[in-house]
Design an enzyme around this catalytic site. Structure first.
Site, PDB file in Angstrom:
ATOM      1  N   ASP A  35       0.799  -1.246   0.000  1.00  0.00           N
ATOM      2  CA  ASP A  35       0.000   0.000   0.000  1.00  0.00           C
ATOM      3  C   ASP A  35       0.830   1.294   0.000  1.00  0.00           C
ATOM      4  OD1 ASP A  35      -2.246  -1.574   0.090  1.00  0.00           O
ATOM      5  OD2 ASP A  35      -2.470  -1.436   2.263  1.00  0.00           O
ATOM      6  N   HIS A 238      30.389   6.567  -4.699  1.00  0.00           N
ATOM      7  CA  HIS A 238      28.932   6.628  -4.556  1.00  0.00           C
ATOM      8  C   HIS A 238      28.486   6.308  -3.122  1.00  0.00           C
ATOM      9  CE1 HIS A 238      28.331   6.017  -9.168  1.00  0.00           C
ATOM     10  NE2 HIS A 238      28.668   7.254  -8.845  1.00  0.00           N
ATOM     11  N   ASP A 255      28.071  15.718  -1.882  1.00  0.00           N
ATOM     12  CA  ASP A 255      27.593  15.820  -3.264  1.00  0.00           C
ATOM     13  C   ASP A 255      26.080  15.732  -3.180  1.00  0.00           C
ATOM     14  OD1 ASP A 255      26.884  15.532  -5.919  1.00  0.00           O
ATOM     15  OD2 ASP A 255      28.438  14.053  -6.378  1.00  0.00           O
ATOM     16  N   ASP A 266      23.403  19.973  -9.173  1.00  0.00           N
ATOM     17  CA  ASP A 266      24.370  18.933  -8.812  1.00  0.00           C
ATOM     18  C   ASP A 266      25.658  19.605  -8.347  1.00  0.00           C
ATOM     19  OD1 ASP A 266      25.877  16.647  -8.616  1.00  0.00           O
ATOM     20  OD2 ASP A 266      25.896  16.190 -10.761  1.00  0.00           O
ATOM     21  N   HIS A 345      37.188   9.102 -12.438  1.00  0.00           N
ATOM     22  CA  HIS A 345      35.945   9.405 -13.163  1.00  0.00           C
ATOM     23  C   HIS A 345      36.166  10.547 -14.156  1.00  0.00           C
ATOM     24  CE1 HIS A 345      35.139  12.995 -10.655  1.00  0.00           C
ATOM     25  NE2 HIS A 345      35.427  12.263  -9.587  1.00  0.00           N
ATOM     26  N   HIS A 349      29.256  15.891 -16.844  1.00  0.00           N
ATOM     27  CA  HIS A 349      28.170  15.290 -17.634  1.00  0.00           C
ATOM     28  C   HIS A 349      27.132  16.360 -17.920  1.00  0.00           C
ATOM     29  CE1 HIS A 349      25.995  15.340 -13.776  1.00  0.00           C
ATOM     30  NE2 HIS A 349      27.127  14.902 -13.235  1.00  0.00           N
ATOM     31  N   HIS A 356      22.106  13.097 -14.706  1.00  0.00           N
ATOM     32  CA  HIS A 356      22.954  12.736 -15.849  1.00  0.00           C
ATOM     33  C   HIS A 356      22.048  12.876 -17.051  1.00  0.00           C
ATOM     34  CE1 HIS A 356      26.086  10.276 -13.359  1.00  0.00           C
ATOM     35  NE2 HIS A 356      25.963  11.519 -12.971  1.00  0.00           N
ATOM     36  N   GLU A 379      33.481  18.741 -12.459  1.00  0.00           N
ATOM     37  CA  GLU A 379      33.640  18.107 -11.150  1.00  0.00           C
ATOM     38  C   GLU A 379      34.899  17.255 -11.015  1.00  0.00           C
ATOM     39  OE1 GLU A 379      30.833  14.844 -10.450  1.00  0.00           O
ATOM     40  OE2 GLU A 379      29.730  15.485 -12.210  1.00  0.00           O
ATOM     41  N   TYR A 383      41.072  11.236  -4.970  1.00  0.00           N
ATOM     42  CA  TYR A 383      40.665  10.280  -3.934  1.00  0.00           C
ATOM     43  C   TYR A 383      41.873   9.415  -3.610  1.00  0.00           C
ATOM     44  CZ  TYR A 383      36.582  11.954  -6.377  1.00  0.00           C
ATOM     45  OH  TYR A 383      35.677  12.780  -6.990  1.00  0.00           O
ATOM     46  N   ARG A 400      36.257  16.436  -3.961  1.00  0.00           N
ATOM     47  CA  ARG A 400      35.662  16.751  -5.264  1.00  0.00           C
ATOM     48  C   ARG A 400      35.064  18.142  -5.141  1.00  0.00           C
ATOM     49  NH1 ARG A 400      33.124  12.510  -6.005  1.00  0.00           N
ATOM     50  NH2 ARG A 400      31.003  12.941  -5.318  1.00  0.00           N
ATOM     51  N   GLU A 402      32.441  20.468  -7.428  1.00  0.00           N
ATOM     52  CA  GLU A 402      31.546  20.351  -8.596  1.00  0.00           C
ATOM     53  C   GLU A 402      30.654  21.566  -8.723  1.00  0.00           C
ATOM     54  OE1 GLU A 402      28.692  17.094  -8.335  1.00  0.00           O
ATOM     55  OE2 GLU A 402      28.422  17.145 -10.508  1.00  0.00           O
TER      56      GLU A 402
HETATM   57  N1  GLY Z   1      25.838  13.517  -8.216  1.00  0.00           N
HETATM   58  C1  GLY Z   1      26.116  12.712  -9.335  1.00  0.00           C
HETATM   59  C2  GLY Z   1      27.256  13.200 -10.085  1.00  0.00           C
HETATM   60  O1  GLY Z   1      27.965  14.058  -9.614  1.00  0.00           O
HETATM   61  O2  GLY Z   1      27.468  12.782 -11.182  1.00  0.00           O
HETATM   62 MN    MN Z   2      27.376  15.411  -8.065  1.00  0.00          MN
HETATM   63 MN    MN Z   3      27.736  15.399 -11.287  1.00  0.00          MN
END
Ligand code: GLY
Ligand code: MN
Ligand code: MN
Length: 434
Positions: A35, A238, A255, A266, A345, A349, A356, A379, A383, A400, A402
């Site tokens: 429910d 993540h 983040d 973001d 990474h 994006h 994304h 970003e 690390y 990071r 961003e």
């Molecule tokens: N928060 C997701 C990214 O930075 O791609």
């Molecule tokens: Mn992010």
């Molecule tokens: Mn991002």
């Protein structure tokens, strides 16, 4: 956003299709358990073309000399409206959205074979959801079964997302205004998190500060699960557990971005839990900030999408050599990919309705050119997990930074500039909150 904006997008898609039928369904509701449902989030393609946020709805666009814009949606239902709230119903939805026709969603299976008869192609999000793949094939087969009566079945099935992606990639003024507001709310949330942070608090207490700032400003959901990562947790890209205690000598990487009126922000910021960077933390932080500055400078119309990643990479590689994390020349570190031990990474994006967002990054094997109205994140990060080849003073530093950037005619505009990121700004803000 006004209904004319959505109508203009539908007209543009109809022109691109030329002849054929496009079908775009919104997202299904997802049960959480008995429910109870997960908070409903409509499909971004469907929303982009309609602005309609009720579940169980399908947009059908019939292209050709006499284009038709048709919505299928839930019927009005007094009982359900008592329990769950207002439903437009086809008649009001047709008017509110400016459609040519609207029908009950219960009529979809009966009407679709007729709508695709004698049409050359069906466009829909091919392969996105098995139920729609099966449904479209079933309708085509129903038309095929009637060929001896003189109708012809569509000969082609195409992915409509290829057409919509290019539209979504370049944001219009209304979208940019919404994204600026989402960015402002998110920047305020990050500043609030900085002010609230002190040793001994739990990561989730800071997550609560972010969510509080989002919701009180009308952004009812985060655009993605917030990452609130103290100390070594920042080296888990993540990390979303957000349940560890914050320690005085550590950094905190956040983040987090809100979703406002369906558009995402973001932002990542990294700052000392105690309010003051140690020398080692500051060295790595300034390096990532330098890389980000170089990358942002490479965002401009006519530049390749890859160029800003490459700009960040060269600055990081130089810094990794200086910090004794890597050996050799900048070229050698970049070409050998040795930097990937500390930066694994890409530098950003597309950003929009989805965090994304839709859109290709390359065409025919070549990086895409940036155009005014495109929005992307910048970003870079670093690390540093414990390892034999790493100076101990740098172990477990994860950073990071961003920001969200719009490509403009003359260069770029940083949507998220209000979120503090200079060392002195962060330290001043945190000391004033103590
Ligand atoms: N928060 C997701 C990214 O930075 O791609
Ligand atoms: Mn992010
Ligand atoms: Mn991002």
């Amino acid at each position: 956003m006004t209904k004319s904006i959505f109508a203009r997008r539908r007209a543009q898609l109809l022109r691109q299709i030329g002849s054929g039928v496009a079908l775009i369904a919104t997202a299904p509701e997802t049960a959480r358990n008995r429910d109870t449902h997960f908070p409903y989030r409509w499909d971004s393609y469907f929303y982009y073309l309609t602005g309609f946020v009720e579940p169980e709805a399908v947009l059908v666009l019939v292209a050709g000399k006499k284009p038709r814009q048709i919505l299928f949606c839930r019927d009005k239902d007094v009982t359900r409206e008592i329990w769950d709230g207002y439903r437009y119903g086809p008649a009001r939805a047709r008017q509110a959205l400016g459609m040519d026709e609207a029908h009950s969603i219960t009529k979809l299976d009966a009407l679709l074979p007729k709508l695709i008869s004698d049409q050359p192609a069906v466009y829909y999000p091919m392969g996105a959801q098995q139920v729609w793949d099966e449904r479209v094939i079933r309708w085509i087969n129903q038309v095929k079964a009637l060929v001896r009566t003189g109708v012809s079945a569509p000969g082609e099935v195409k992915d409509v997302r290829a057409l919509i992606d290019d539209m979504r990639l370049v944001k219009d003024a209304a979208e940019l205004a919404t994204m600026q507001r989402a960015a402002d709310i998110t920047a305020a949330a990050h500043a609030r998190a900085m002010r609230a942070t002190r040793p001994g608090l739990m990561e989730f207490e800071i997550e609560a500060e972010l969510l509080h700032e989002f919701v009180r400003n009308g952004a009812r959901a985060p655009a993605y699960t917030s990452i609130v990562a103290g100390g070594a947790n920042a080296c888990v890209l993540h990390y979303v557990d957000n349940n560890a205690k914050l320690k005085g000598g550590d950094l905190l990487l956040i983040d987090a971005g809100c979703e406002l009126d369906s558009y995402a922000a973001d932002i990542t910021r990294t700052f000392p839990v105690s309010g003051v960077f140690s020398a080692a933390q500051r060295d790595v932080y300034e390096l990532v900030l330098d890389a980000q500055r170089a990358a942002i400078g490479a965002v401009k119309p006519g530049a390749r999408f890859d160029a800003y990643h490459e700009a960040a990479l060269r600055v990081l590689a130089r810094g990794f050599i200086d910090l004794k994390l890597c050996k050799g020349s900048v070229d050698a570190v970049v070409d050998s990919k040795k930097y990937q031990q500390f930066y694994m990474h890409r530098t950003g994006h597309w950003l929009g309705l989805d965090v994304h967002d839709a859109g290709d990054y390359a065409r025919n094997g070549k990086s895409r050119m940036l155009e005014p109205g495109m929005v992307l994140t910048v970003e870079p990060g670093c690390y540093i997990r414990p390892a034999k080849n790493v100076p101990k003073a740098l172990w477990n530093i994860g950073i990071r930074i961003e920001d969200d950037v719009v490509v403009t005619k003359s260069g770029r505009h940083i949507l998220t500039a209000a979120a503090p990121k200079q060392v002195r700004e962060i330290e001043a803000l945190m000391s004033s909150a103590a």
